[in-house]
Design an enzyme around this catalytic site. Structure first.
Site, PDB file in Angstrom:
ATOM      1  N   HIS A  76       0.827  -1.220   0.000  1.00 26.42           N
ATOM      2  CA  HIS A  76       0.000   0.000   0.000  1.00 26.42           C
ATOM      3  C   HIS A  76       0.856   1.264   0.000  1.00 26.42           C
ATOM      4  CE1 HIS A  76       0.360   0.953   4.371  1.00 26.42           C
ATOM      5  NE2 HIS A  76       0.276  -0.344   4.576  1.00 26.42           N
ATOM      6  N   ASP A  78       0.096   4.462   1.203  1.00 22.90           N
ATOM      7  CA  ASP A  78      -0.002   5.467   2.269  1.00 22.90           C
ATOM      8  C   ASP A  78       0.709   5.027   3.541  1.00 22.90           C
ATOM      9  OD1 ASP A  78      -2.074   3.487   2.425  1.00 22.90           O
ATOM     10  OD2 ASP A  78      -3.010   4.658   4.024  1.00 22.90           O
ATOM     11  N   ASP A 115       6.187   1.033   6.909  1.00 19.91           N
ATOM     12  CA  ASP A 115       4.851   0.467   6.689  1.00 19.91           C
ATOM     13  C   ASP A 115       4.067   1.467   5.835  1.00 19.91           C
ATOM     14  OD1 ASP A 115       2.337  -0.687   6.845  1.00 19.91           O
ATOM     15  OD2 ASP A 115       2.013  -0.121   8.942  1.00 19.91           O
ATOM     16  N   GLU A 145      -4.827   2.559   2.762  1.00 23.68           N
ATOM     17  CA  GLU A 145      -4.995   1.324   3.533  1.00 23.68           C
ATOM     18  C   GLU A 145      -5.145   1.622   5.014  1.00 23.68           C
ATOM     19  OE1 GLU A 145      -3.364  -2.087   5.981  1.00 23.68           O
ATOM     20  OE2 GLU A 145      -2.626  -0.027   5.772  1.00 23.68           O
ATOM     21  N   GLU A 146      -4.363   2.573   5.505  1.00 22.25           N
ATOM     22  CA  GLU A 146      -4.272   2.798   6.946  1.00 22.25           C
ATOM     23  C   GLU A 146      -5.552   3.370   7.559  1.00 22.25           C
ATOM     24  OE1 GLU A 146      -2.021   1.597   8.603  1.00 22.25           O
ATOM     25  OE2 GLU A 146      -0.114   1.582   7.537  1.00 22.25           O
ATOM     26  N   ASP A 169       3.455  -6.540   3.480  1.00 25.79           N
ATOM     27  CA  ASP A 169       2.953  -5.569   4.461  1.00 25.79           C
ATOM     28  C   ASP A 169       2.958  -6.172   5.867  1.00 25.79           C
ATOM     29  OD1 ASP A 169       1.859  -3.266   5.555  1.00 25.79           O
ATOM     30  OD2 ASP A 169      -0.196  -3.771   5.009  1.00 25.79           O
ATOM     31  N   HIS A 446       3.789   2.937  13.324  1.00 28.62           N
ATOM     32  CA  HIS A 446       2.726   3.882  13.665  1.00 28.62           C
ATOM     33  C   HIS A 446       3.109   4.794  14.829  1.00 28.62           C
ATOM     34  CE1 HIS A 446      -0.711   1.283  11.704  1.00 28.62           C
ATOM     35  NE2 HIS A 446       0.355   1.430  10.939  1.00 28.62           N
TER      36      HIS A 446
END
Length: 471
Positions: A76, A78, A115, A145-146, A169, A446
């Site tokens: 992904h 983003d 990520d 995606e996030e 991922d 994150h």
């Protein structure tokens, strides 16, 4: 000169550094989508995009592999945009400032975006390298995606022929993920009445928590700063007026810092100190709670509304709700209060809800809704994505296990995870899809402490190339 210029695998690292320089938070993927399209053009490959900024790039099979089934490589575009209070980055305009720390690539006061920037970079390197042996490839780069897997959800499955998919991922080398939870996003608004000018005012800051991924780390005993603030407010015995309360910025990240400004005549500093001492734990050793005197506020919520807000927050479920009875240590159902903020007429909250059992996910969302409606709030649920169910017969999994054993000299871990992956949505769109997810070692995703192992990227890329040669 690029920082990663002399780091192997060089083309992977070159693409990754390019990606870091492009602002690409969720909802801001146009530029990185265009970057992928431009790279495909340089490579002379067929590429297309859609209104969501998803990108598909197709590469023909290498000589001798023409008759093999097409394989999809997926990542992904983003990233989660989190930063320290000191960081001045504007994620809408600025790229990520990266550095090398021993075996790790890190960022300066922000999430790194490993990520899933490293997944995108590895796939682009495969597409560029004409010396590799591989079947026909469809590279799929999805957007947003996030925040709810919106890119994958909007994708036209008819654009893809492949029915074997390698998702890059995951964040633990040596682990092959073959199943994941489904989830949804729940938004809540609780109206609250305003009051007259207030004094004296204090600002309470809860910080120093680890935060982390609301799926991967939800079971590790890490405090949610939003819920912790509600607990602290509940310790007050005198009337108080909440002026402002803010914590977290992503529903899928456990909030590590919450700030509340309030008016009270109580000794809030003493209460905060006692509360902190009670809450310090092995999992939360760096918890800090500080109180500052502030100038008087022009207005805030009434004492009744403030008490209602606190009671409402405490009534909401949060964290792990049920562990799996079939897989030891696997969270089955959870939710995370990721965003809490003050609006002009009340407060706003966002939850990420996850479960590998659809009925439990539905029941948990319904429970949140009922609690909200009982106190006069409004409730919206969106961003639904299905669970990715375990496939007993998986030729792709068998091939990836075999190549791992040959390369590493040991068996990989094959597991299910509580975090969401796009494999569930794509399995719904691509009938008969055989999918496996893997990736290099990353830590603290994150969060601003995120870091990516250089040596693990090199091994993982070698592994990917071996899989393509022997799939």
């Amino acid at each position: 000169m690029k920082i990663l210029e002399n780091i192997n695998p060089k083309r992977v690292m070159s693409f990754f550094e390019d990606i870091c320089a492009i602002p690409h938070g969720s909802g801001n993927t146009k530029k990185i989508s265009e970057y992928c399209l431009n790279e495909a053009k340089k490579m002379g490959l067929e590429a297309l995009t859609d209104s969501m900024n998803n990108v598909i790039i197709k590469k023909s099979a290498s000589k001798g592999f023409e008759n093999q089934p097409t394989v999809i490589l997926q990542a992904h575009l983003d990233m989660v945009c989190e930063k320290t209070p000191e960081s001045t980055i504007d994620f809408e305009k600025d790229g990520i400032s990266i550095a090398i720390d021993g075996d790790y690539i890190t960022a300066d006061g922000t999430t790194l975006g490993g990520d899933d920037g490293i997944g995108v970079a590895m796939i682009l390197a495969v597409l560029e390298d004409n010396t590799l042996s591989h079947p026909p490839i469809e590279a799929l780069f999805t957007a947003d995606e996030e925040t709810g897997m919106f890119g994958a959800d909007a994708l036209d499955g008819n654009l893809l022929k492949g029915r074997k998919m390698i998702n890059i991922d995951s964040e633990a080398e040596g682990v092959l993920t073959v199943s994941c939870a489904g989830g949804a996003r729940c938004e809540i608004r609780l109206p609250a009445e305003k009051s007259v000018p207030l004094s004296p005012c204090y600002e309470i800051i809860i910080e120093g928590l680890k935060g982390g991924h609301s799926g991967v780390e939800i079971h590790k005993g890490r405090y949610n700063s939003n819920m912790l603030m509600a607990e602290l407010l509940n310790k007050l015995t005198h009337p108080y007026n909440i002026v402002n309360i803010e914590g977290g910025s992503k529903d899928n990240a456990i909030p590590a810092r919450t700030v509340c400004t309030l008016s009270t005549d109580e000794d809030i500093k003493a209460i905060a100190t006692e509360f902190k001492n009670q809450k310090l734990s092995k999992e939360n050793p760096d918890l800090e709670i500080t109180v500052f005197e502030r100038t008087n506020a022009n207005s805030g919520f009434s004492t009744e509304a403030s008490a209602k807000i606190t009671a409402f927050l405490l009534s909401l479920p949060n964290g792990v709700q049920k562990m799996s009875e079939d897989i030891d240590g696997l969270v089955q159902t959870s939710l995370n209060l990721g965003i809490l903020k003050t609006e002009q007429k009340g407060i706003y909250l966002t939850f990420a809800v996850r479960s590998s059992v659809n009925d439990e996910k539905t029941a948990l969302i319904q429970s949140l809704k009922e609690i909200t409606l009982r106190v006069g709030g409004t409730f919206e649920d969106s961003g639904y994505y299905p669970a990715w169910e375990y496939r007993k017969d998986s030729p792709l999994r068998e091939a990836m296990v075999e190549q791992f054993e040959k390369l590493y000299g040991k068996k990989p871990v094959v597991e299910a995870i509580h975090a969401g992956l796009e494999c569930g949505i794509l399995s719904d769109k691509l009938s008969g899809l055989d999918a496996v997810s893997f990736g290099p070692n990353m830590e603290a995703i994150h969060t601003p402490d995120e870091k990516l192992s250089i040596s693990s990227v090199e091994r993982s890329y070698t592994y990917l190339c071996k899989i393509l040669e022997n799939i």
